[in-house]
Scaffold this motif. Sequence first.
Motif, PDB file in Angstrom:
ATOM      1  N   PRO A 146       2.938  -0.197 -17.265  1.00 31.43           N
ATOM      2  CA  PRO A 146       3.611  -1.022 -16.260  1.00 31.43           C
ATOM      3  C   PRO A 146       2.597  -1.931 -15.558  1.00 31.43           C
ATOM      4  O   PRO A 146       1.390  -1.685 -15.630  1.00 31.43           O
ATOM      5  N   PRO A 147       3.058  -2.986 -14.901  1.00 30.43           N
ATOM      6  CA  PRO A 147       2.137  -3.874 -14.179  1.00 30.43           C
ATOM      7  C   PRO A 147       1.359  -3.103 -13.121  1.00 30.43           C
ATOM      8  O   PRO A 147       1.901  -2.220 -12.445  1.00 30.43           O
ATOM      9  N   LEU A 148       0.091  -3.408 -13.001  1.00 34.29           N
ATOM     10  CA  LEU A 148      -0.770  -2.721 -12.045  1.00 34.29           C
ATOM     11  C   LEU A 148      -0.953  -3.589 -10.803  1.00 34.29           C
ATOM     12  O   LEU A 148      -1.479  -4.707 -10.889  1.00 34.29           O
ATOM     13  N   PRO A 149      -0.502  -3.102  -9.638  1.00 34.83           N
ATOM     14  CA  PRO A 149      -0.666  -3.893  -8.409  1.00 34.83           C
ATOM     15  C   PRO A 149      -2.141  -4.097  -8.066  1.00 34.83           C
ATOM     16  O   PRO A 149      -3.006  -3.335  -8.502  1.00 34.83           O
ATOM     17  N   GLU A 150      -2.433  -5.108  -7.283  1.00 32.86           N
ATOM     18  CA  GLU A 150      -3.807  -5.349  -6.868  1.00 32.86           C
ATOM     19  C   GLU A 150      -4.313  -4.235  -5.967  1.00 32.86           C
ATOM     20  O   GLU A 150      -5.484  -3.868  -6.021  1.00 32.86           O
ATOM     21  N   ALA A 151      -3.437  -3.715  -5.134  1.00 32.95           N
ATOM     22  CA  ALA A 151      -3.813  -2.616  -4.240  1.00 32.95           C
ATOM     23  C   ALA A 151      -2.667  -1.609  -4.188  1.00 32.95           C
ATOM     24  O   ALA A 151      -1.500  -2.005  -4.106  1.00 32.95           O
ATOM     25  N   PHE A 152      -3.006  -0.334  -4.249  1.00 30.77           N
ATOM     26  CA  PHE A 152      -1.972   0.703  -4.189  1.00 30.77           C
ATOM     27  C   PHE A 152      -2.614   2.027  -3.767  1.00 30.77           C
ATOM     28  O   PHE A 152      -3.826   2.239  -3.923  1.00 30.77           O
ATOM     29  N   GLY A 153      -1.783   2.893  -3.203  1.00 33.37           N
ATOM     30  CA  GLY A 153      -2.265   4.164  -2.703  1.00 33.37           C
ATOM     31  C   GLY A 153      -1.983   5.307  -3.661  1.00 33.37           C
ATOM     32  O   GLY A 153      -1.453   5.113  -4.760  1.00 33.37           O
ATOM     33  N   PRO A 154      -2.322   6.546  -3.246  1.00 35.66           N
ATOM     34  CA  PRO A 154      -2.147   7.707  -4.123  1.00 35.66           C
ATOM     35  C   PRO A 154      -0.700   7.919  -4.581  1.00 35.66           C
ATOM     36  O   PRO A 154      -0.472   8.261  -5.746  1.00 35.66           O
ATOM     37  N   ARG A 155       0.282   7.732  -3.694  1.00 37.33           N
ATOM     38  CA  ARG A 155       1.671   7.942  -4.101  1.00 37.33           C
ATOM     39  C   ARG A 155       2.082   6.934  -5.176  1.00 37.33           C
ATOM     40  O   ARG A 155       2.722   7.293  -6.175  1.00 37.33           O
ATOM     41  N   GLU A 156       1.711   5.677  -4.969  1.00 37.52           N
ATOM     42  CA  GLU A 156       2.020   4.665  -5.976  1.00 37.52           C
ATOM     43  C   GLU A 156       1.275   4.961  -7.284  1.00 37.52           C
ATOM     44  O   GLU A 156       1.790   4.725  -8.382  1.00 37.52           O
TER      45      GLU A 156
END
Length: 577
Positions: free
Chosen positions: A349-359
């Motif tokens: 899936p697309p990888l966001p530029e910034a994301f946390g542990p839950r994401e």
Amino acid sequence: MSAGDRFVAVVGRRGRFLVAEPLFERRGQVGLAKGSRKARPGRMVLVERQSGGARVITELGRPDVARDVVEALLAERDLRPGFPRRLEEEAREAAAAARELEVSRRDLTALATFTVDPASARDFDDAVSAEPEGDGIRLWIHIADVAAHVRPGTRLDAHARERANSTYVPGMVVPMLPETLSGDACSLAPGVERLAVTAEIVLKGTGEVASASFYRSRIRSDARLNYDQLDRFFAGEEKPPAEIAAPLDLARRAAAVLAERRGGSALDVSTTEPEFEFDSDGHVTRARAVEQTEAHRLIEQLMILTNECVAQRCEQRGVPTLYRVHEQPDPSRITVLFEQLASLDLPTPPLPEAFGPREAGELAARASRMVQADAARRGHGAEAYTSLVLRSLKPAFYTHENLGHAGLGSAAYAHFTSPIRRYPDLIAHRALLSLIGAGEDEPDRLEVREAGPWCSEREREAMVIEREADKVCASFLLERELFERGWERPFDGEVSGVISAGAFVRFAGELGDVYEGFVPARRLRGERFELNETETALVGTKTGRTVRIGDPLGVVVEGVEPARGRVDLLPFERPEN
């Protein structure tokens, strides 16, 4: 290594003297003390290193017999299937005392009930009943009432805590509890009345839990099913026993709706477990990799549901217990995983530029489903790709704090459904029974806190031993197959992992499909190969030719060291037509 530096060795002669040649580790011979003169050359022994040499503790059998070598592996880790006589006696007394325990129990012996376990199982922790409930299903998940047999403060309880779990190796088991309990009094065998703790759960048609209640019960299983048999029922090849046909169908429907409801948040992984067959002399004769089928998933979904309901109830009431925790992954590790999958041309899936542990946990779950779908399309790589996903995650463990279970998408999760073979489940039973007023004292908070790291450590040790024993048995079987079929024959394999020194390859033969060995990078022909940056492939320095995780690779066997579980391979390229 245990106290006193004990190890398994094979007795040999050096002139007039006897020596001990370590079996599982590569280290030098040790001379045997004079008191060891009765040790027989060619036999395995458990020895203890001393200042004047080594002392033989006990003889263990022959190094060319797989079952003897597995027993020796257990002995070196100080694991023996048996129990001291006083504990066996206490177990027999506990079995009798449990029947007289003055607690309220519901009589569910008239309820149609079945168990599903591997064909070789002897301890049956769980049983299932089901009836329609409006547009939903009422489930009864019956779990062996080990808490009624193993009382806190007894030697039996202390020994169970010390072992923390049963250890399963090919052909044998080192049980947490004596056979009197694990294989008899606690086991939910068919046709006999047994003590249980029942979770009565009503599912809505959507798979949502409408209600859950818990109580002590008496049950009688009507049928003991195994996974292969259940799959034959589902395929229409056989008919289930009439008395459990309806509840089995309802349980199947319940598992399907639970899996669908959970599908968006849980990992999708592909794993197999090796299953070995032995002859009467202890030699391995055949093996197969047991895949997770609908039968396995049915029981898994019902047990997950029960474990979640118990954990939620304990957390709501603040009762101390052990939770089975799987923390959310580190975002940086998921970024690495996506780079690895991309290097193997696998979709993500697309990888966001910034994301946390839950994401990160949600991304790992979505990636696992996409990887499994692509592996199915390719026809290879499912287990190898699964291994990559799992290595990107944090390991699960036991703790007194509820931190959730990312792999299952559960807000609260506890092991409850296997108290015959896991001590954390026994703690959860005592916690649940105490909060519903069913005759148990609340577990001591400090003891629960201390039990978490201990049970986690013992679980890891058991997993290591089980993997080593599997490798030993697979190597013995491969050696047998090569002697019978010829050493020059090629095998079609699949790359299961790579390191800078070479590639690990899984392959199947005629006697077994559980073999694995190692191809040194220096034996890959034509050029020098190096590990790529994502550690997913060996890449040729001249042509850029790759040997990637999950790729097919033909091999021939160069050598086998069965007792060490070592298989050396060479690459093999079939000539083009």
